[in-house]
Design a protein around this motif. Structure first.
Motif, mmCIF file in Angstrom:
data_model
loop_
_atom_site.group_PDB
_atom_site.id
_atom_site.type_symbol
_atom_site.label_atom_id
_atom_site.label_comp_id
_atom_site.label_asym_id
_atom_site.label_seq_id
_atom_site.Cartn_x
_atom_site.Cartn_y
_atom_site.Cartn_z
ATOM 1 N N SER A 31 83.894 0.370 11.418
ATOM 2 C CA SER A 31 84.031 -0.111 12.786
ATOM 3 C C SER A 31 82.927 -1.107 13.035
ATOM 4 N N ASP A 32 82.883 -1.627 14.252
ATOM 5 C CA ASP A 32 81.836 -2.570 14.602
ATOM 6 C C ASP A 32 80.643 -1.853 15.218
ATOM 7 N N SER A 33 80.592 -0.539 15.077
ATOM 8 C CA SER A 33 79.502 0.229 15.640
ATOM 9 C C SER A 33 78.241 0.082 14.804
ATOM 10 N N LEU A 34 77.130 0.429 15.399
ATOM 11 C CA LEU A 34 75.840 0.354 14.721
ATOM 12 C C LEU A 34 75.762 1.400 13.625
ATOM 13 N N VAL A 35 75.242 1.009 12.476
ATOM 14 C CA VAL A 35 74.980 1.984 11.427
ATOM 15 C C VAL A 35 73.967 2.977 11.974
ATOM 16 N N SER A 36 74.246 4.256 11.860
ATOM 17 C CA SER A 36 73.361 5.259 12.444
ATOM 18 C C SER A 36 71.991 5.199 11.791
ATOM 19 N N GLU A 37 70.996 5.619 12.537
ATOM 20 C CA GLU A 37 69.622 5.518 12.081
ATOM 21 C C GLU A 37 69.449 6.177 10.718
ATOM 22 N N GLY A 38 68.874 5.456 9.802
ATOM 23 C CA GLY A 38 68.647 5.992 8.478
ATOM 24 C C GLY A 38 69.828 5.922 7.538
ATOM 25 N N ALA A 39 70.963 5.370 7.990
ATOM 26 C CA ALA A 39 72.155 5.365 7.140
ATOM 27 C C ALA A 39 72.007 4.419 5.964
ATOM 28 N N ILE A 40 71.298 3.308 6.124
ATOM 29 C CA ILE A 40 71.082 2.361 5.033
ATOM 30 C C ILE A 40 69.736 2.690 4.414
ATOM 31 N N THR A 41 69.766 3.395 3.299
ATOM 32 C CA THR A 41 68.519 3.863 2.691
ATOM 33 C C THR A 41 68.408 3.535 1.214
ATOM 34 N N THR A 42 69.498 3.068 0.598
ATOM 35 C CA THR A 42 69.480 2.769 -0.833
ATOM 36 C C THR A 42 70.040 1.383 -1.080
ATOM 37 N N GLU A 43 69.835 0.892 -2.308
ATOM 38 C CA GLU A 43 70.383 -0.419 -2.645
ATOM 39 C C GLU A 43 71.903 -0.399 -2.605
ATOM 40 N N GLU A 44 72.524 0.720 -2.954
ATOM 41 C CA GLU A 44 73.973 0.809 -2.885
ATOM 42 C C GLU A 44 74.462 0.741 -1.438
ATOM 43 N N ASP A 45 73.689 1.335 -0.522
ATOM 44 C CA ASP A 45 74.038 1.238 0.901
ATOM 45 C C ASP A 45 74.026 -0.216 1.362
ATOM 46 N N THR A 46 73.068 -0.997 0.866
ATOM 47 C CA THR A 46 73.010 -2.410 1.275
ATOM 48 C C THR A 46 74.233 -3.165 0.773
ATOM 49 N N LYS A 47 74.726 -2.823 -0.421
ATOM 50 C CA LYS A 47 75.919 -3.490 -0.956
ATOM 51 C C LYS A 47 77.144 -3.171 -0.104
ATOM 52 N N THR A 48 77.250 -1.912 0.325
ATOM 53 C CA THR A 48 78.384 -1.537 1.169
ATOM 54 C C THR A 48 78.305 -2.242 2.514
ATOM 55 N N ALA A 49 77.095 -2.349 3.071
ATOM 56 C CA ALA A 49 76.932 -3.047 4.339
ATOM 57 C C ALA A 49 77.304 -4.520 4.206
ATOM 58 N N VAL A 50 76.951 -5.138 3.082
ATOM 59 C CA VAL A 50 77.318 -6.533 2.834
ATOM 60 C C VAL A 50 78.826 -6.692 2.778
ATOM 61 N N ASN A 51 79.524 -5.743 2.170
ATOM 62 C CA ASN A 51 80.982 -5.820 2.126
ATOM 63 C C ASN A 51 81.576 -5.888 3.524
ATOM 64 N N GLY A 52 80.947 -5.202 4.478
ATOM 65 C CA GLY A 52 81.405 -5.265 5.855
ATOM 66 C C GLY A 52 81.290 -6.649 6.455
ATOM 67 N N LEU A 53 80.317 -7.427 5.982
ATOM 68 C CA LEU A 53 80.172 -8.812 6.452
ATOM 69 C C LEU A 53 81.347 -9.663 5.987
ATOM 70 N N TYR A 54 81.735 -9.512 4.730
ATOM 71 C CA TYR A 54 82.827 -10.334 4.208
ATOM 72 C C TYR A 54 84.158 -9.963 4.850
ATOM 73 N N GLN A 55 84.387 -8.686 5.055
ATOM 74 C CA GLN A 55 85.616 -8.286 5.740
ATOM 75 C C GLN A 55 85.639 -8.845 7.155
ATOM 76 N N GLY A 56 84.475 -8.858 7.814
ATOM 77 C CA GLY A 56 84.408 -9.381 9.173
ATOM 78 C C GLY A 56 84.687 -10.868 9.261
ATOM 79 N N LEU A 57 84.378 -11.609 8.213
ATOM 80 C CA LEU A 57 84.715 -13.034 8.225
ATOM 81 C C LEU A 57 86.224 -13.240 8.305
ATOM 82 N N ILE A 58 86.976 -12.311 7.781
ATOM 83 C CA ILE A 58 88.436 -12.401 7.848
ATOM 84 C C ILE A 58 88.922 -12.001 9.233
ATOM 85 N N SER A 59 88.511 -10.823 9.687
ATOM 86 C CA SER A 59 88.920 -10.329 10.998
ATOM 87 C C SER A 59 88.010 -9.190 11.405
ATOM 88 N N ALA A 60 88.011 -8.870 12.687
ATOM 89 C CA ALA A 60 87.222 -7.751 13.201
ATOM 90 C C ALA A 60 88.002 -7.091 14.323
#
Length: 478
Positions: A31-60
């Protein structure tokens, strides 16, 4: 509920977004909600968050109303195409008619062009803040995610500037641009519009910082260091900083490792997932988009809405050379007239799903050619060579000629049609085009003469945003 910067942040602050472990490109923050506090804690989490950016370029999707807004998926491409002189809406009542006639006003304008970029900016800021807090190991993966987030934030701000701000070169960026948001704000924040010049400064700062972080490795569907350099060439071209545009374009062409698709493969290229000149594509080849009939493939396809066709002027332009390979892109529209530019034929037989070419090498060749002639010390030899490469690919019998600005403009029209550039190419240098005759159905109240002096070429800030934030002033004459 109307979508504003305030409501975007309010939704982010009241929701929690879960991270998925799936490695698929379209694994997104759901969703477009804020990632809950502490949810991005590893390098893999950052990759998943980046994927959300690319999907958002298509639509939100607005989580408060469940309304989906297509960005590169449709609206950011269709507006500059039917708003120019090469493509038009097929008939009254078809999709894209508002963009074609320039009838958008503050109370009825599509919110996609405003809402989606700020969703992207907010997603990027959440990720960047998590990284900058220092709680995630700063590995190469984390650095690359940080660079990608900066690049996408820059792209979102740049697209907002060219949609809602006066072209930079009209007044050297003195007019109002858009709110530039570079941190996670609370829901009570009331950001104001900065000048266009300040906006461009923020965009170029993000891109410069991204260059120091992002990898050269090519992962399809992601922007890399060469994509950032290509974007810097584009931004500097719009700004009129031609020396920088030349340098970045030349670097990408000569050292990026991309090659022009040959003449024999040009037509089939558009139905393939990727190709040798894909610098930055958005990858829609997923079943999650197979039913989305509002994507550009459905808007263009005669078997679906079939709402966009080439103008008579453009068909005459393309037919100047009967051996031009790009004539092979023309297919029949719903009326049996050969005037649909078929750059969105669909993947695997599905006309709805098409990968979006955000930046491809052909564009960078033409940016380099134009900048070579406009820069402080022109480079005629390079301009001749870069223009030749595009013309020779279009027709192998074409020989090298002396490049001029007019010839480069003409080639941009032929090569980049239906990719979301034409209106901005007209406006960025103060050109004027007339949209009349042929199959146009514009009336006296519509925008027929397009140039940067007509207020309608700049989109109105959505009225809901004006109402919610007294700091934001509406564009003139709306």
């Amino acid at each position: 509920m109307k979508t504003t910067i305030n409501t975007i942040f309010a939704a982010m602050l009241t929701g929690a977004t879960l991270l998925s472990s799936c490695d698929d490109y379209l694994t997104t923050l759901p969703s477009d909600s804020l990632v809950s506090e502490g949810a991005i804690t590893t390098e893999e989490d950052t990759k998943t968050a980046v994927n959300g950016l690319y999907q958002g370029l298509i639509s939100a999707t607005d989580p408060t109303s469940n309304v989906s807004y297509n960005y590169y998926g449709t609206d950011f491409i269709t507006r500059p195409e039917v708003g120019g002189d090469d493509i038009q809406t097929r008939m009254v009542g078809d999709r894209t008619e508002n963009f074609y006639r320039f009838t958008d006003r503050q109370n009825n304008a599509k919110e996609s062009l405003w809402y989606v970029p700020y969703v992207l900016i907010n997603r990027a800021n959440v990720l960047l803040e998590a990284i900058e807090e220092g709680n995630i190991p700063m590995t190469d993966v984390t650095k690359n995610s940080q660079g990608e987030a900066l690049a996408i934030r820059a792209l979102a701000h740049f697209n907002l500037l060219i949609t809602y701000g006066t072209p930079y070169q009209k007044d050297n960026g003195a007019s109002l641009g858009v709110p530039v948001v570079t941190s996670v704000l609370d829901a009570t924040a009331l950001p104001e519009r900065l000048t266009v010049a300040q906006g461009y400064e923020a965009v170029l700062t993000d891109l410069t910082n991204a260059l120091n972080l992002i990898s050269e490795n090519k992962t399809y569907g992601h922007i890399n260091r060469w994509g950032v350099k290509a974007l810097m060439a584009r931004v500097n071209l719009y700004k009129g900083n031609y020396d920088e545009a030349y340098n970045y374009a030349k670097d990408v062409v000569e050292h990026g490792g991309y090659t022009l698709v040959p003449n024999s493969e040009y037509i089939e290229m558009w139905g393939k997932r990727e190709n040798s000149e894909s610098i930055f594509d958005l990858d829609l080849s997923s079943t999650m988009y197979s039913g989305s009939r509002e994507l550009i493939g459905a808007v263009v396809a005669p078997s679906s809405y079939g709402a966009m066709v080439a103008t008579t002027d453009f068909l005459n332009l393309l037919n100047e050379d009967p051996s031009d390979v790009r004539l092979g892109l023309l297919i029949n529209d719903k009326e049996g007239k050969k005037r649909v530019i078929n750059k969105y034929p669909g993947l695997d037989g599905n006309v709805i799903v098409n990968n979006i070419r955000v930046i491809r090498l052909s564009d960078i060749y033409l940016i380099g050619a134009e900048a070579a002639l406009r820069k402080n010390t022109p480079d005629q030899k390079l301009a001749d060579e870069y223009l030749y490469q595009i013309r020779h690919r279009a027709n192998p019998n074409n020989t090298k000629i002396t490049a001029t600005i007019d010839l480069i403009k003409k080639e941009r029209r032929k090569e980049l049609v239906m990719e979301g550039h034409r209106l901005y190419d007209i406006l960025r240098v103060g050109d004027t085009v007339e949209r009349k005759g042929g199959t146009h159905f514009l009336n006296g109240e519509d925008l027929i003469t397009v140039n940067w002096n007509d207020y309608r070429t700049i989109m109105p800030i959505p009225q809901a945003e004006i109402d919610a934030n007294p700091q934001i002033k509406q564009n003139p004459s709306y």
